[in-house]
Design a protein around this motif. Structure first.
Motif, PDB file in Angstrom:
ATOM      1  N   GLY A  65      38.324  19.910  -3.453  1.00 51.53           N
ATOM      2  CA  GLY A  65      36.934  20.006  -3.051  1.00 51.53           C
ATOM      3  C   GLY A  65      36.405  21.176  -3.895  1.00 51.53           C
ATOM      4  N   ALA A  66      36.940  21.971  -4.991  1.00 51.93           N
ATOM      5  CA  ALA A  66      35.605  22.935  -6.071  1.00 51.93           C
ATOM      6  C   ALA A  66      35.225  22.404  -6.769  1.00 51.93           C
ATOM      7  CB  ALA A  66      36.441  23.973  -6.365  1.00 51.93           C
ATOM      8  N   LEU A  67      33.756  22.159  -6.336  1.00 52.08           N
ATOM      9  CA  LEU A  67      32.665  21.743  -7.536  1.00 52.08           C
ATOM     10  C   LEU A  67      33.248  22.067  -9.429  1.00 52.08           C
ATOM     11  CD1 LEU A  67      29.619  22.814  -5.888  1.00 52.08           C
ATOM     12  CD2 LEU A  67      30.873  20.954  -6.000  1.00 52.08           C
ATOM     13  N   ASN A  68      32.831  20.847  -9.966  1.00 57.89           N
ATOM     14  CA  ASN A  68      33.106  21.169 -11.165  1.00 57.89           C
ATOM     15  C   ASN A  68      32.630  22.208 -11.864  1.00 57.89           C
ATOM     16  OD1 ASN A  68      31.822  20.650 -14.172  1.00 57.89           O
ATOM     17  ND2 ASN A  68      32.765  18.740 -13.709  1.00 57.89           N
ATOM     18  N   GLY A  69      31.041  22.609 -11.343  1.00 58.60           N
ATOM     19  CA  GLY A  69      30.453  23.960 -11.870  1.00 58.60           C
ATOM     20  C   GLY A  69      31.181  24.782 -10.969  1.00 58.60           C
ATOM     21  N   GLU A  70      32.088  24.978 -10.722  1.00 61.38           N
ATOM     22  CA  GLU A  70      32.285  26.232  -9.943  1.00 61.38           C
ATOM     23  C   GLU A  70      34.026  26.029 -11.434  1.00 61.38           C
ATOM     24  OE1 GLU A  70      31.380  26.344  -5.616  1.00 61.38           O
ATOM     25  OE2 GLU A  70      33.425  25.353  -5.960  1.00 61.38           O
ATOM     26  N   VAL A  71      34.456  25.510 -10.988  1.00 62.23           N
ATOM     27  CA  VAL A  71      35.718  25.223 -12.064  1.00 62.23           C
ATOM     28  C   VAL A  71      35.562  25.710 -13.569  1.00 62.23           C
ATOM     29  CG1 VAL A  71      37.451  23.939 -13.963  1.00 62.23           C
ATOM     30  CG2 VAL A  71      36.904  23.273 -10.808  1.00 62.23           C
ATOM     31  N   LYS A  72      34.266  25.042 -13.879  1.00 63.33           N
ATOM     32  CA  LYS A  72      33.657  25.650 -15.615  1.00 63.33           C
ATOM     33  C   LYS A  72      33.266  27.450 -15.288  1.00 63.33           C
ATOM     34  CE  LYS A  72      30.387  21.939 -16.959  1.00 63.33           C
ATOM     35  NZ  LYS A  72      31.848  21.935 -17.932  1.00 63.33           N
ATOM     36  N   GLN A  73      32.763  27.635 -14.307  1.00 59.86           N
ATOM     37  CA  GLN A  73      32.107  29.156 -13.940  1.00 59.86           C
ATOM     38  C   GLN A  73      33.759  30.047 -13.863  1.00 59.86           C
ATOM     39  OE1 GLN A  73      29.767  29.481 -10.399  1.00 59.86           O
ATOM     40  NE2 GLN A  73      28.390  31.737 -11.636  1.00 59.86           N
ATOM     41  N   ALA A  74      34.766  29.568 -13.344  1.00 58.89           N
ATOM     42  CA  ALA A  74      35.710  30.526 -13.582  1.00 58.89           C
ATOM     43  C   ALA A  74      36.354  30.636 -14.746  1.00 58.89           C
ATOM     44  CB  ALA A  74      36.786  29.719 -12.043  1.00 58.89           C
TER      45      ALA A  74
END
Lengths: 449, 449
Positions: free
Chosen positions: B110-119
């Motif tokens: 459920g993590a957003l792509n953008g959240e993965v990018k950010q992390a």
């Protein structure tokens, strides 16, 4: 020759099928020679897809196992014959055509990797995957094992370049999967299911490969280290600042074997040496700094491609330098990058514990290690210790959250270890798919699953 | 609420399962709104893998179809509900942890792509795949559709970054496939079988993703052309000299829609505009030459990342600029690179023939086109012509040896066209695998196969 075989022979052009005993000898093994390899009833060397289908339909009708092989350079016994099988060699299917405007290659499975590279280069393009065997291994075998190599640390493995496949299924049907587009998500990702399937789901009779613009001339860094762990730390550290297109490690034993083989002026006292390449000078310089900070003894950087190639040739010489010592078990574990120093240290300890000679080369940037477990087949103790080491190195990989094979495949040599890695549920899932596609179990039995 | 559903609700923490009518409304559609979407009996929002398993086992017991969804941003109806189904939303499973030394991310679906990018960025690393929806789409959905994006022309699609998956199968079993190593060929390539499987083979409940060192600041080239074919030729030509990290095309209609939406000073008379980025200035300069040689009208190159980002934002504005016009059918064909100019011209002709407004943006470097077929739902003729165009654009792709979907997936909207692309034998092979893994046919029925 029994009547069924006579039927097959008669249904194909002269010379395609052979049951000549001496000729069959060369179809019994891959690069890992096993005197106990099975004896095929015949070998077929089809010249086109229709002839492959004829063979497969015949085998299905007569419940004859099929062992498909490319150039026979595999290192896991994946192309080793089983008793009574039909060996299907793709050696006669070698066409390569390049579509330079769409930047794809259409290849038949028997073409060598090096021939694909060469045809691409002639069109100003580049086919990256470069297993150590690239000059002698077939592209079909590369696809069946999802072969890696030196440059895949940046440029990816075979699966990253397979856009489409033609596959003959167990019942003789031909399916065409994927195609010449770079992106394609129509239906299940079946193309990828066959890349690395080691001949157990179908027979790859053609492929469409993605080509890219050649990378620029590389910058090269060579560095020696006082311990394997220090070299491993340099590899881990490099990954946060640069993207090497090659990051190879030779341990002390391998350095010495290469130096014995061809005097190259290497430092015989170094515990490890890294040979790294980069697409530009700045990244190479960044790694130079990392290597020095990781206790690098001698760190040398060059932007001269010819000098760089000399170091790459040293890396490529490790194969023959090890092989001329005698028989060995070829290991191929991979671990998460962070675990690389630990894996190296534990293999070193294991070699000492078992009094074995285990030179290690590694595609270090990918965490992929190739310990070569030397042994003397005539010496029962040496052989037993070697097999013990083979198992224990696999267990080292698993204990570090790694894999028992990074790029060679499971084949026949690692099959007894596979369940330990995958567990019952994944083995079961695997069986479901195998049974769905090859209910008779005739495609490369005993391999990979 | 019937007793079976009451049982499910009771077996999970409060709030996980809802059958509240209004709440269910938001789980009926993905980004392509269909008023005729089915009505779920309930929606589950599990917080962990065990709760997913509970739902799947319940559904298996009660022969209830499961439609899995991430953020619901899909463009092919893949997450559209069917009557009587259980919607399984991964929205509550959002954990992301970065292992910066091994350069992998462990993510929940459920993590957003953008959240993965950010992390990843916070750890100095980069997760490349960047679908247009990256700020709002979930990584699980990205994996289920093998999402592409802008930078995949150089950096590859989602499948190139998926090293491992946790999947709940149709019977509720959890399997862990692949792992945190960059290379891994142990057993069948099952990890890849699930990337792009659109929810029909299992439910993705976790993934291990490969991260890389961020690329350098890009150099950007923007060029306008007198015809779409000239722009297409520039794209084909560019591929033999450089490796763009972005190569986007806007046709005249799209240029004007963006200019209407946010005044950016674009040339409203240009037939097409290319927005291209490169990892270094030399490659950008090489493309500048190609663009000029391909009848480029205005060709502008900049090494200023901020100015470059401005142009990328123009590309990203095409979505909202088109959407505010009203409903459209989202096309997503891909063709071999060489066929790009031809495909563009034929879509232009088709729009004229059917009197339809069909702005086109394209991930041109990948040959992946997104015509948006505008229509007025209240106008029966407009709707009929739009659906005719949808089919005919797919046929244009097929006639050029292309695919009916490059990155959105088949979902429910393109399922009627799939057999035309794959043929009976591949459809049959697909069914064999589907039946082996989901004999009850409960996972996302009506999708993709």
């Amino acid at each position: 020759m029994d009547s069924a075989l006579r039927q097959l022979t008669a249904s194909l052009p002269a010379g395609v099928v052979t049951s000549h005993r001496e000729t069959l000898e060369k179809y019994r093994n891959d690069h890992i020679f096993d005197p106990a390899a099975g004896r095929p009833v015949a070998a077929a060397r089809p010249q086109n897809i229709e002839q492959v289908q004829t063979c497969v339909r015949w085998a299905a009708r007569h419940a004859t196992p099929i062992v498909t092989r490319g150039a026979g350079t595999g290192l896991a016994g994946g192309a080793r014959a089983v008793d009574g099988c039909l060996v299907l060699s793709t050696e006669k299917m070698k066409a390569v055509t390049i579509d330079s405007r769409s930047r794809v290659a259409h290849v038949e499975p028997g073409a060598l990797n090096g021939e694909v590279k060469q045809a691409a280069a002639a069109a100003g393009l580049f086919y990256p995957p470069d297993p150590g065997s690239y000059r002698i291994s077939s592209i079909g075998g590369n696809i069946a094992t999802n072969a890696g190599g030196l440059c895949c640390v940046k440029y990816g493995v075979t699966s990253n370049y397979v856009l489409g496949l033609s596959v003959v299924l167990a019942d003789g049907r031909l399916v065409r999967l994927g195609g010449p587009t770079v992106k394609n998500v129509a239906g299940l990702p079946l193309t990828q299911l066959f890349v690395g399937s080691e001949g157990v789901l179908g027979i790859i009779v053609g492929a469409t490969l993605r080509l890219i613009v050649p990378p620029p001339d590389p910058s090269t860094v060579v560095a020696t280290f006082p311990t394997v762990s220090a070299a491993g730390r340099a590899v881990v550290g490099s990954g946060s600042t640069s993207r090497p297109s090659m990051m190879e490690l030779l341990d002390n034993r391998t350095i010495n074997l290469v130096e014995d083989f061809r005097r190259a002026g290497l430092d015989r006292s170094a515990a490890a040496m890294l040979i790294a390449q980069f697409d530009n000078s700045a990244e190479a310089a960044a790694f130079e700094t990392v290597a020095r900070a990781s206790e690098g003894i001698e760190v040398h950087r060059t932007d001269d491609p010819a000098e760089g190639e000399m170091f790459v040739e040293i890396r490529r010489a490790t194969g023959p330098a090890v092989e001329r010592l005698g028989p060995f078990l070829a290991e191929d574990i991979a671990v998460p990058i962070e675990a690389l120093p630990d894996a190296l240290r534990r293999i070193e300890d294991l070699a000492a514990e078992l009094s074995l000679d285990i030179p290690v080369v590694a595609h270090a940037g990918d965490g992929n290690l190739h310990p070569a477990i030397m042994y003397r087949p005539a010496d029962r103790s040496s052989t037993a210790r070697a097999h013990s080491a083979f198992r224990r190195i696999a267990e080292i990989a698993l204990s570090l959250d790694g894999t028992i094979t990074g790029e060679h495949g499971i084949g026949r040599t690692k099959r007894p270890l596979l369940r330990q890695q995958l567990g019952d549920d994944v083995m079961n899932l695997t069986a479901l798919i195998k049974n769905a596609l090859d209910p008779g179990g005739l495609l490369n039995p005993g391999v990979a699953i």
